[in-house]
Write a protein that holds these residues in place. Structure first.
Motif, PDB file in Angstrom:
ATOM      1  N   ARG A   1       0.836  -1.213   0.000  1.00  0.00           N
ATOM      2  CA  ARG A   1       0.000   0.000   0.000  1.00  0.00           C
ATOM      3  C   ARG A   1       0.867   1.257   0.000  1.00  0.00           C
ATOM      4  O   ARG A   1       0.639   2.191  -0.779  1.00  0.00           O
ATOM      5  N   ARG A   2       1.869   1.295   0.871  1.00  0.00           N
ATOM      6  CA  ARG A   2       2.748   2.469   0.932  1.00  0.00           C
ATOM      7  C   ARG A   2       3.559   2.619  -0.358  1.00  0.00           C
ATOM      8  O   ARG A   2       3.767   3.729  -0.848  1.00  0.00           O
ATOM      9  N   GLY A   3       4.009   1.483  -0.888  1.00  0.00           N
ATOM     10  CA  GLY A   3       4.761   1.535  -2.125  1.00  0.00           C
ATOM     11  C   GLY A   3       3.931   2.078  -3.264  1.00  0.00           C
ATOM     12  O   GLY A   3       4.407   2.904  -4.069  1.00  0.00           O
ATOM     13  N   ARG A   4       2.683   1.649  -3.357  1.00  0.00           N
ATOM     14  CA  ARG A   4       1.800   2.144  -4.416  1.00  0.00           C
ATOM     15  C   ARG A   4       1.511   3.629  -4.244  1.00  0.00           C
ATOM     16  O   ARG A   4       1.446   4.375  -5.232  1.00  0.00           O
ATOM     17  N   ASP A   5       1.346   4.083  -3.015  1.00  0.00           N
ATOM     18  CA  ASP A   5       1.143   5.518  -2.774  1.00  0.00           C
ATOM     19  C   ASP A   5       2.359   6.313  -3.251  1.00  0.00           C
ATOM     20  O   ASP A   5       2.215   7.369  -3.887  1.00  0.00           O
ATOM     21  N   ASN A   6       3.546   5.810  -2.922  1.00  0.00           N
ATOM     22  CA  ASN A   6       4.773   6.502  -3.339  1.00  0.00           C
ATOM     23  C   ASN A   6       4.917   6.514  -4.857  1.00  0.00           C
ATOM     24  O   ASN A   6       5.333   7.513  -5.454  1.00  0.00           O
TER      25      ASN A   6
ATOM     26  N   SER B   1      10.872   1.236  -3.986  1.00  0.00           N
ATOM     27  CA  SER B   1      11.067  -0.055  -3.346  1.00  0.00           C
ATOM     28  C   SER B   1      10.688   0.072  -1.872  1.00  0.00           C
ATOM     29  O   SER B   1      11.400   0.701  -1.087  1.00  0.00           O
ATOM     30  N   VAL B   2       9.540  -0.490  -1.533  1.00  0.00           N
ATOM     31  CA  VAL B   2       9.052  -0.470  -0.150  1.00  0.00           C
ATOM     32  C   VAL B   2       8.619  -1.887   0.204  1.00  0.00           C
ATOM     33  O   VAL B   2       7.599  -2.371  -0.284  1.00  0.00           O
ATOM     34  N   GLY B   3       9.402  -2.554   1.016  1.00  0.00           N
ATOM     35  CA  GLY B   3       9.056  -3.916   1.382  1.00  0.00           C
ATOM     36  C   GLY B   3       8.933  -4.816   0.167  1.00  0.00           C
ATOM     37  O   GLY B   3       9.868  -4.964  -0.615  1.00  0.00           O
ATOM     38  N   PHE B   4       7.751  -5.400  -0.010  1.00  0.00           N
ATOM     39  CA  PHE B   4       7.524  -6.313  -1.111  1.00  0.00           C
ATOM     40  C   PHE B   4       7.075  -5.601  -2.387  1.00  0.00           C
ATOM     41  O   PHE B   4       6.827  -6.258  -3.390  1.00  0.00           O
TER      42      PHE B   4
END
Length: 230
Positions: free
Chosen positions: A46-51, A217-220
């Motif tokens: 979720r955070r990666g997609r926001d970024n 790149s955030v986690g997975f």
């Protein structure tokens, strides 16, 4: 050069993606793109997609008043809302009618006059011409030649950039890709095909210019943004 909508590999991949998102994963994506609690792994996604969404939007002007923008693969409409908030006239298209329904329900009332929702192929010529195209995670399941054909198709009808994402060829993603090839499961999402930006730039060099728009790149969640101009 063939139109991407006519190639057997594009059509076969599109069918798998449609089945997954409209039949299998609607509830997952509804929850992932909301404020509902999710697992730690999905929280990183979720955070990666926001970024990534913010990175892609940085490729466009803050004021999009008067611009017609295609949200190609709009999903639950998060990118659509951001584009409409900047004043754009948005055509939001997704292959999944169920996800389009969620996007419509979530759209704030004040923005609805600026948005046209459609279920179908993002490459359909009936969508018309655009000043820009945003395709977040819409081409990540396709081979390089299908991506090239899709960019050529969109480029003919777009006056500005086509901003899209691919899965980059990192050791982690390549390991996951090979594991998926060895241990296929019928209930998982269509397999992402990793691409090296330099290779895609080489493949598309005769139809336009490809620019590196940054990686998240955030986690997975690992994704590469690219900007194509015909």
């Amino acid at each position: 050069m063939s139109d991407a909508t006519n190639t057997p590999s594009y059509n076969a991949t599109r069918a798998r993606v449609e089945t997954y998102f409209d039949k299998t994963a609607t509830k997952v994506w509804d929850r992932l793109t909301s404020d509902a609690p999710v697992s730690r792994i999905r929280e990183t996604v979720r955070r990666g997609r926001d970024n990534m969404r913010a990175r892609m939007l940085a490729c466009l002007p803050d004021d999009l008043s008067g611009a017609r923008v295609l949200d190609a693969g709009c999903g639950t409409g998060m990118m659509t809302q951001d584009l409409a908030a900047r004043g754009a006239e948005v055509v939001a298209v997704d292959i999944s009618p169920q996800l389009v329904g969620i996007a419509q329900a979530r759209m704030p009332e004040a923005m609805r006059p600026r948005v046209t929702f459609r279920a179908g192929d993002m490459l359909d010529a009936a969508h018309g011409r655009f000043d820009a195209v945003m395709a977040m995670d819409s081409l990540i399941y396709y081979r390089a030649d299908d991506i090239r054909a899709a960019l050529a198709t969109l480029g003919k009808r777009t006056g500005g950039p086509v901003v899209f994402t691919v899965a980059p060829r990192t050791p982690l993603l390549m390991g996951m890709w090979y594991a998926g090839k060895v241990f296929p499961r019928s209930d998982r999402s269509p397999v992402m095909i990793p691409h090296a930006p330099k290779r895609l730039a080489h493949v598309t060099r005769d139809i336009g210019r490809l620019r590196d728009a940054g990686r998240v790149s955030v986690g997975f969640y690992i994704s590469q943004a690219l900007e194509f101009t015909a």
